[in-house]
Design a protein around this motif. Structure first.
Motif, PDB file in Angstrom:
ATOM      1  N   UNK A   1       4.561  35.172  -6.166  1.00  0.00           N
ATOM      2  CA  UNK A   1       3.439  34.238  -6.254  1.00  0.00           C
ATOM      3  C   UNK A   1       3.962  32.824  -6.521  1.00  0.00           C
ATOM      4  N   UNK A   2       3.281  31.853  -5.935  1.00  0.00           N
ATOM      5  CA  UNK A   2       3.647  30.456  -6.195  1.00  0.00           C
ATOM      6  C   UNK A   2       2.512  29.781  -6.949  1.00  0.00           C
ATOM      7  N   UNK A   3       2.858  29.041  -7.989  1.00  0.00           N
ATOM      8  CA  UNK A   3       1.840  28.311  -8.748  1.00  0.00           C
ATOM      9  C   UNK A   3       2.247  26.839  -8.800  1.00  0.00           C
ATOM     10  N   UNK A   4       1.352  25.986  -8.335  1.00  0.00           N
ATOM     11  CA  UNK A   4       1.576  24.538  -8.413  1.00  0.00           C
ATOM     12  C   UNK A   4       0.605  23.983  -9.441  1.00  0.00           C
ATOM     13  N   UNK A   5       1.115  23.153 -10.339  1.00  0.00           N
ATOM     14  CA  UNK A   5       0.239  22.520 -11.322  1.00  0.00           C
ATOM     15  C   UNK A   5       0.349  21.017 -11.149  1.00  0.00           C
ATOM     16  N   UNK A   6      -0.768  20.376 -10.949  1.00  0.00           N
ATOM     17  CA  UNK A   6      -0.781  18.921 -10.752  1.00  0.00           C
ATOM     18  C   UNK A   6      -1.237  18.274 -12.053  1.00  0.00           C
ATOM     19  N   UNK A   7      -0.392  17.404 -12.592  1.00  0.00           N
ATOM     20  CA  UNK A   7      -0.673  16.835 -13.912  1.00  0.00           C
ATOM     21  C   UNK A   7      -0.008  15.466 -14.021  1.00  0.00           C
ATOM     22  N   UNK A   8      -0.522  14.640 -14.950  1.00  0.00           N
ATOM     23  CA  UNK A   8       0.216  13.398 -15.219  1.00  0.00           C
ATOM     24  C   UNK A   8       1.105  13.564 -16.458  1.00  0.00           C
ATOM     25  N   UNK A   9       1.096  14.759 -17.049  1.00  0.00           N
ATOM     26  CA  UNK A   9       1.973  15.037 -18.195  1.00  0.00           C
ATOM     27  C   UNK A   9       2.814  16.291 -17.943  1.00  0.00           C
ATOM     28  N   UNK A  10       3.709  16.246 -16.964  1.00  0.00           N
ATOM     29  CA  UNK A  10       4.466  17.458 -16.621  1.00  0.00           C
ATOM     30  C   UNK A  10       5.319  17.986 -17.770  1.00  0.00           C
ATOM     31  N   UNK A  11       5.762  17.093 -18.665  1.00  0.00           N
ATOM     32  CA  UNK A  11       6.614  17.523 -19.779  1.00  0.00           C
ATOM     33  C   UNK A  11       5.933  18.528 -20.701  1.00  0.00           C
ATOM     34  N   UNK A  12       4.593  18.507 -20.722  1.00  0.00           N
ATOM     35  CA  UNK A  12       3.871  19.417 -21.616  1.00  0.00           C
ATOM     36  C   UNK A  12       4.141  20.889 -21.292  1.00  0.00           C
ATOM     37  N   UNK A  13       4.525  21.174 -20.054  1.00  0.00           N
ATOM     38  CA  UNK A  13       4.645  22.574 -19.635  1.00  0.00           C
ATOM     39  C   UNK A  13       6.017  23.181 -19.933  1.00  0.00           C
ATOM     40  N   UNK A  14       6.985  22.296 -20.267  1.00  0.00           N
ATOM     41  CA  UNK A  14       8.371  22.782 -20.352  1.00  0.00           C
ATOM     42  C   UNK A  14       8.547  23.936 -21.328  1.00  0.00           C
ATOM     43  N   UNK A  15       8.056  23.774 -22.561  1.00  0.00           N
ATOM     44  CA  UNK A  15       8.329  24.843 -23.536  1.00  0.00           C
ATOM     45  C   UNK A  15       7.494  26.078 -23.228  1.00  0.00           C
ATOM     46  N   UNK A  16       6.254  25.897 -22.832  1.00  0.00           N
ATOM     47  CA  UNK A  16       5.389  27.063 -22.594  1.00  0.00           C
ATOM     48  C   UNK A  16       5.911  27.912 -21.431  1.00  0.00           C
ATOM     49  N   UNK A  17       6.359  27.263 -20.367  1.00  0.00           N
ATOM     50  CA  UNK A  17       6.841  28.029 -19.204  1.00  0.00           C
ATOM     51  C   UNK A  17       8.326  28.372 -19.317  1.00  0.00           C
ATOM     52  N   UNK A  18       8.984  27.792 -20.346  1.00  0.00           N
ATOM     53  CA  UNK A  18      10.421  28.049 -20.500  1.00  0.00           C
ATOM     54  C   UNK A  18      10.724  29.114 -21.532  1.00  0.00           C
ATOM     55  N   UNK A  19       9.697  29.846 -21.982  1.00  0.00           N
ATOM     56  CA  UNK A  19       9.914  30.871 -23.016  1.00  0.00           C
ATOM     57  C   UNK A  19       9.286  32.194 -22.587  1.00  0.00           C
ATOM     58  N   UNK A  20       9.765  33.227 -23.172  1.00  0.00           N
ATOM     59  CA  UNK A  20       9.245  34.609 -23.131  1.00  0.00           C
ATOM     60  C   UNK A  20       8.803  35.102 -21.742  1.00  0.00           C
ATOM     61  N   UNK A  21       7.574  35.641 -21.672  1.00  0.00           N
ATOM     62  CA  UNK A  21       7.155  36.400 -20.483  1.00  0.00           C
ATOM     63  C   UNK A  21       7.165  35.535 -19.223  1.00  0.00           C
ATOM     64  N   UNK A  22       6.665  34.316 -19.315  1.00  0.00           N
ATOM     65  CA  UNK A  22       6.601  33.468 -18.115  1.00  0.00           C
ATOM     66  C   UNK A  22       8.010  33.086 -17.676  1.00  0.00           C
ATOM     67  N   UNK A  23       8.875  32.859 -18.638  1.00  0.00           N
ATOM     68  CA  UNK A  23      10.271  32.536 -18.293  1.00  0.00           C
ATOM     69  C   UNK A  23      10.908  33.719 -17.551  1.00  0.00           C
ATOM     70  N   UNK A  24      10.710  34.908 -18.114  1.00  0.00           N
ATOM     71  CA  UNK A  24      11.327  36.096 -17.496  1.00  0.00           C
ATOM     72  C   UNK A  24      10.757  36.359 -16.105  1.00  0.00           C
ATOM     73  N   UNK A  25       9.453  36.155 -15.960  1.00  0.00           N
ATOM     74  CA  UNK A  25       8.811  36.380 -14.654  1.00  0.00           C
ATOM     75  C   UNK A  25       9.423  35.452 -13.598  1.00  0.00           C
ATOM     76  N   UNK A  26       9.740  34.225 -14.010  1.00  0.00           N
ATOM     77  CA  UNK A  26      10.362  33.287 -13.064  1.00  0.00           C
ATOM     78  C   UNK A  26      11.798  33.709 -12.761  1.00  0.00           C
TER      79      UNK A  26
END
Ligand code: SAM
Length: 223
Positions: A1-26
């Motif tokens: 699956x591909x997920x694109x997120x459009x935001x003016x604050x991309x830095x906000x996603x780094x820790x949430x997507x860089x840890x645990x289940x979402x990190x492993x899924x990637x």
């Protein structure tokens, strides 16, 4: 699956997507998440993504041009992408929607800021989703919640398939109460039935408790 997120604050996603289940899924290649910085699609010196509202009034409104160009970029990579606009007033996000999204090949989530979007941005959306009937400062936290709830449903992401089967909202029920050690904690004891070793009785007890919780917490609006 591909997920694109459009935001003016991309830095906000780094820790949430860089840890645990979402990190492993990637890492397992089950999902690819790309956070697209809407500012990269501005053409002025100040990289403005907002402007004053026509007709006056408080606050600023997100301009359509950078968001349309960011979506052109997403569509150049994924022409059939399913596009979600985050708004407080949209369809309230529920487990059923997470299941539906987890079966899609490609989704884009557009996060608003300020007083929201220029109305013409709505044309881009296949649907509008709300995290709930409250106003967040921006769509980023809503996008994180939606991505988290969706990604964990992609087959292979969670190690133990059983954990999904018994989870809240499966079969329309909220999950039964769970206990772990110690057996008595601050005067609160684990129900005897769970220590009985009688699996049939434990199953019945869990079903009853799940029903009680469901009646208590799920009103008509929840179906
Ligand atoms: N002026 C808008 C209104 O009254 O509906 C609120 C704008 S809000 C401060 C900025 C952005 O945050 C919205 O455009 C939306 O993308 C996001 N947002 C705010 N609350 C949300 C919610 N409950 N669910 C999803 N997104 C939300």
């Amino acid at each position: 699956m591909e997920i694109y997120i459009l935001s003016i604050f991309p830095g906000m996603f780094e820790s949430v997507f860089g840890e645990t289940i979402i990190k492993r899924a990637q890492e397992k290649g089950l999902v690819r998440i790309e956070v697209v910085d809407i500012r990269d699609f501005t053409h002025d010196r100040h990289r403005m993504t907002d402007d004053y509202p026509y007709g006056g009034g408080a606050g600023m409104v997100m301009k359509p041009e950078p968001i349309y160009e960011a979506m052109d970029y997403v569509k150049s990579k994924s022409p059939d992408v399913h596009t979600i606009l985050l708004t407080p007033a949209g369809e309230v996000f529920k487990q059923e929607k997470a299941k539906e999204l987890s079966k899609r090949e490609s989704i884009a989530i557009i996060c608003g800021r300020y007083e929201g979007f220029d109305e013409r941005v709505r044309v881009l959306a296949d649907e509008e989703i709300s995290l709930g009937r409250f106003v967040l400062s921006g769509g980023e936290i809503a996008a994180m919640a939606i991505v988290d709830a969706t990604v964990r449903l992609i087959p292979g992401v969670l190690g133990n398939k059983e954990s999904l089967k018994e989870e809240s909202f499966e079969n329309g029920l909220i999950e039964y109460p769970q206990y772990t050690r110690p057996r008595v904690f601050r005067g609160m004891a684990v129900p005897d039935i769970l220590l009985s070793g009688n699996h049939k009785k434990i199953k019945e007890w869990r079903e009853q408790e799940a029903k009680k919780r469901t009646i208590k917490w799920m009103g008509e609006e929840d179906g």
